[in-house]
Design an enzyme around this catalytic site. Structure first.
Site, PDB file in Angstrom:
ATOM      1  CB  VAL A  61      -0.958  -0.013   1.208  1.00 17.36           C
ATOM      2  CG1 VAL A  61      -0.224   0.308   2.495  1.00 17.36           C
ATOM      3  CG2 VAL A  61      -2.133   0.932   0.999  1.00 17.36           C
ATOM      4  CE1 TYR A  62       3.527   1.468   4.518  1.00 13.55           C
ATOM      5  CE2 TYR A  62       5.781   0.798   4.145  1.00 13.55           C
ATOM      6  CZ  TYR A  62       4.706   0.953   4.989  1.00 13.55           C
ATOM      7  OH  TYR A  62       4.824   0.589   6.310  1.00 13.55           O
ATOM      8  CB  SER A  63       3.937   5.407  -2.834  1.00 16.40           C
ATOM      9  OG  SER A  63       4.394   6.396  -1.944  1.00 16.40           O
ATOM     10  CD  GLU A  64      -1.258   5.603  -4.094  1.00 15.54           C
ATOM     11  OE1 GLU A  64      -0.291   6.107  -4.687  1.00 15.54           O
ATOM     12  OE2 GLU A  64      -1.859   6.187  -3.172  1.00 15.54           O
ATOM     13  N   GLY A  65       2.002   0.979  -4.259  1.00 13.56           N
ATOM     14  CA  GLY A  65       2.877  -0.006  -4.877  1.00 13.56           C
ATOM     15  C   GLY A  65       4.215   0.544  -5.334  1.00 13.56           C
TER      16      GLY A  65
END
Length: 351
Positions: A61-65
């Protein structure tokens, strides 16, 4: 740099772990947390490995991948041997539209592990963690799904994050009863200014042999040395725009004052004292450090050389210790019932 077994497992990790939440940028809060691109991330990864870190943590989920993608490319760019680094990632957060594009269900876990492997450019993940609690999925389903990944060989160890003590204990019980892969670690928030997990989680982890990975050891930057009663805004620090995690600030200012005295006496920095305090806690396996700039990373790495003596630890405990709470104060009182004058103090029962 020192190294420790992660929980009861044979996996050995460095006492500091590089966190990659600042890699990428993405939308919304990710712009505030950090937006490091490939060259900048490569420099931080290299500096960490050169300092002896062998443990790196990210999440889908960090920066949408983007964080996973940048980390995977960094390992390629730097020519890091696969067995030289322990890569940990997490699953739970929303990665698409629809009710099944988030959570800890079998379907979401099986879908997302494949996506994480692609972004990381790896054939296996060393530590795959459930990023939080999914109230819509039975714990049994989650543990069975994780076990299937271990049996396939695409995940080596499994862990949890942000779970309550009773939930972790239940997961361990299910795994042992059904002979499934046992949760090896818990990633949790812990700082000298936020010791809540000492009430229930720490005794459980020590009893069950669960390793502790600490996130946000500087309380979201509040213990960075920027903040004080005189400068509550921290000279434009991250908390000015993203005030998380919650901190009892009046209490924390007293802790910061105590750390400043120790830092001055030891010719180190306040963040180094905060991280060193964690490294002196027996329950801690590894402390996750993240940075936006090389000098921040360098300062955090220096914490491994800060030695706190009994007087230092007592001074910090005096301003940070949790107030008594039931049933803890009753347990402590009743523990005296079994022994009389001349008897040694009671020892913990090994189960």
């Amino acid at each position: 740099m020192r190294y420790r077994n992660l929980g009861r497992s044979g996996l050995i990790v460095s006492e500091l772990c590089l966190g990659t939440m600042t890699f990428g940028g993405g939308e919304g809060m990710w712009q505030v947390v950090g937006k490091l691109q490939q060259d900048e991330a490569d420099a931080l990864v290299k500096a960490s490995l050169d300092a002896g870190i062998n443990f790196i943590d990210t999440a889908n989920v960090y920066s949408e991948g983007q964080s996973e993608t940048i980390l995977g490319q960094s390992l390629k760019n730097l020519g890091v041997a696969r067995d030289a680094v322990v890569v940990a990632t997490k699953v739970l957060g929303r990665m698409g539209k629809g009710p099944n594009a988030a959570g800890a269900s079998r379907g979401h876990i099986l879908d997302q592990v494949e996506q994480s492997l692609k972004r990381l450019q790896l054939d296996h993940i060393d530590l795959y963690q459930i990023h939080g609690v999914d109230p819509s999925t039975p714990i049994e389903e989650t543990i069975e799904a994780l076990d299937s990944l271990v049996r396939r060989g695409i995940v080596r160890y499994v862990g949890l994050s942000n779970w309550a003590a009773w939930q972790v204990a239940k997961a361990i019980g299910i795994a042992e009863r059904k002979q499934l892969a046992r949760p090896t670690s818990l990633q949790a928030y812990y700082t000298v200014a936020g010791r809540d997990l000492e009430r229930e989680l720490v005794p459980m982890m020590q009893s069950e042999g669960v390793g502790l990975m600490v996130w946000s050891p500087l309380a979201g930057g509040f213990l960075s040395g920027k903040y004080s009663r005189e400068d509550a805004q921290g000279d434009g620090g991250r908390r000015a725009n993203f005030d998380f995690p919650p901190v009892d600030k009046n209490r924390a200012y007293d802790i910061i004052d105590a750390m400043k005295k120790i830092a001055a006496a030891k010719s180190c920095t306040v963040p180094q004292v905060a991280i060193a305090w964690l490294l002196h806690q027996p329950v801690v396996t590894s402390v996750i450090i993240g940075a936006k700039r090389p000098e921040q990373l360098s300062d955090n790495l220096g914490a491994v050389d800060v030695k706190l003596d009994e007087a230092d630890l007592a001074a910090l405990d005096a301003v940070s210790k949790l107030p008594p709470e039931y049933p803890g104060w009753m347990t402590e009182r009743q523990a005296t019932y079994r022994f009389t004058e001349g008897m040694p103090p009671p020892r913990p029962v090994k189960r």
